[in-house]
Design a protein around this motif. Structure first.
Motif: not given
Length: 416
Positions: A204-232
């Motif tokens: 979903v985030v990859k798709a948002f990024t691709a389409r947003y940039k194509h429209l002319g939007g700018k991604i000023v920063r890309a963060e990431s994390f891994t959900n701890s829902a299953f023990g992380g």
């Protein structure tokens, strides 16, 4: 009496005897034919009335319950009023509890009970054991709301042609989010936050990024994390701390749910970060809302509104039925459960009553703009998950959600 008269009388008597015998024979034959006909009709009626069984191997107690239970309830309601060639639909349920062994066992049990198709959990990874069992047995594996193109040949190989989902393919969903952000809200600068736990979240985030940039939007920063829902490990504190510096972004975009999601929203608002936040369907529902501070400046896309204000009258009626019988559905995925039943019924009708998996799969791949309660749906040999559907956009302010518009992606974003 003369000899001639006696002969005539005896002849008449023999003729009458033969006629009686013939008549009796004809009556017996007629009776036998009648019994056979009636028996055949009764047998045909019994065959025609035999229910078409749909198995549901879904999570009703674990982390996917808000998504699976809503879709299941609508599927059950729709199935009760559905018949194909005089045969009613019947949904048989088994709770997988998101356990791999139990998921596999559920699938085997339901197939053994005669299921012609399985409804599976609303995430491709958790659904995989049930999907694999279904397609191995030549049955359809239908995700009511799986949101990735992996529910098909891409993940499961040639047998994956029997796997489909009535969720929105992530490439389409992310593109629709970008369309709304850029065109409707005029947000031109965004921070993206990728949850690495699930392929759906990432895509979903990859798709948002691709389409947003194509429209002319700018991604000023890309963060990431891994959900701890299953023990992380809990990565939320460090993530929120980084997001306190918004770098002038007008929007924070993510796709996530489970345990860490409410903590992220609560953390941002507690630190006074007022930047709008947009999530995918993963962020639907009210069960996760923190009370202090409340959820504000929050948008997400989904299948249907759970606030009683969906623009589709049929959806509102279904919503009221579920609410009356079971309480407010947890997420907008309720509408996709009904869609799965309607689409399966359509495929069986077009296949002239066949319930064979390979035959029905060909019908599914031919769906182009099929009208359903969740909007027009399409499949293809490439995408076995719905694309082209109109998304509901929900805005939440002070823990109160409302429908604020609809958006459709021009086309799915071209990402892997």
């Amino acid at each position: 009496m003369t000899r001639a008269q006696r002969a005539l009388t005896e002849g008449d008597s023999m003729t009458r005897s033969r006629m009686v015998v013939v008549a009796a024979g004809l009556a017996a034959v007629a009776a036998a034919l009648l019994v056979a006909t009636l028996g055949g009709s009764a047998s045909a009626q019994r065959t025609a009335a035999k229910p078409i069984i749909i198995g549901a191997a879904v999570d009703l107690t674990g982390a996917m319950k808000p998504f699976d239970s809503a879709a299941l309830r609508a599927a059950q309601i729709e199935a009760k009023k559905t018949k194909v060639s005089g045969r009613p639909f019947k949904v048989v349920v088994c709770n997988t509890q998101l356990d791999k062994d139990k998921t596999k066992a559920c699938a085997d049990k339901l197939i053994g009970q005669g299921a012609v198709a399985l409804l599976v959990t609303c995430d491709v990874e958790y659904a995989a054991p049930a999907t694999q069992e279904a397609i191995n047995a030549g049955k359809l594996a239908l995700g009511s709301c799986i949101g990735t193109d992996q529910q098909g040949p891409k993940r499961f190989g040639p047998k994956g042609k029997l796997a489909f989902s009535f969720g929105n393919v992530a490439q389409d969903e992310g593109a629709a989010m970008a369309e709304y952000a850029y065109k409707k809200k005029h947000w031109r600068r965004a921070i993206t936050v990728t949850d690495n736990l699930l392929v759906y979240f990432q895509t979903v985030v990859k798709a948002f990024t691709a389409r947003y940039k194509h429209l002319g939007g700018k991604i000023v920063r890309a963060e990431s994390f891994t959900n701890s829902a299953f023990g992380g490990p809990n990565q939320v504190p460090s993530l929120v701390n980084r997001l306190r510096n918004t770098s002038g972004a007008q929007l924070i975009v993510t796709s996530t749910t489970f345990a860490d999601w409410p903590a992220i929203m609560q953390g941002l608002r507690s630190f006074g970060v007022k930047t709008p936040v947009m999530n995918s369907w993963a962020g639907d529902g009210t069960n996760w809302y923190p009370q202090n501070p409340k959820v504000t400046k929050y948008w997400y896309v989904t299948f249907a509104s759970i606030f009683g204000d969906d623009p589709n009258l049929a959806v509102r009626r279904l919503f009221r039925t579920i609410k009356r019988q079971q309480g407010t559905p947890a997420t907008g995925s309720f509408v996709t459960g009904a869609t799965a039943i309607d689409a399966l019924a359509t495929a069986i009708r077009r296949a002239h009553g066949s319930t064979k998996g390979t035959v029905l799969a060909k019908q599914f791949e031919r769906f182009r703009g099929l009208k359903t309660i969740s909007g027009k749906i399409s499949f293809s040999s490439k995408f076995h998950t719905v694309f082209g559907r109109s998304y509901r956009v929900i805005e939440v302010e002070n823990n109160k959600g409302k429908y604020v518009g609809s958006i459709r992606a021009g086309k799915p974003a071209n990402v892997r």
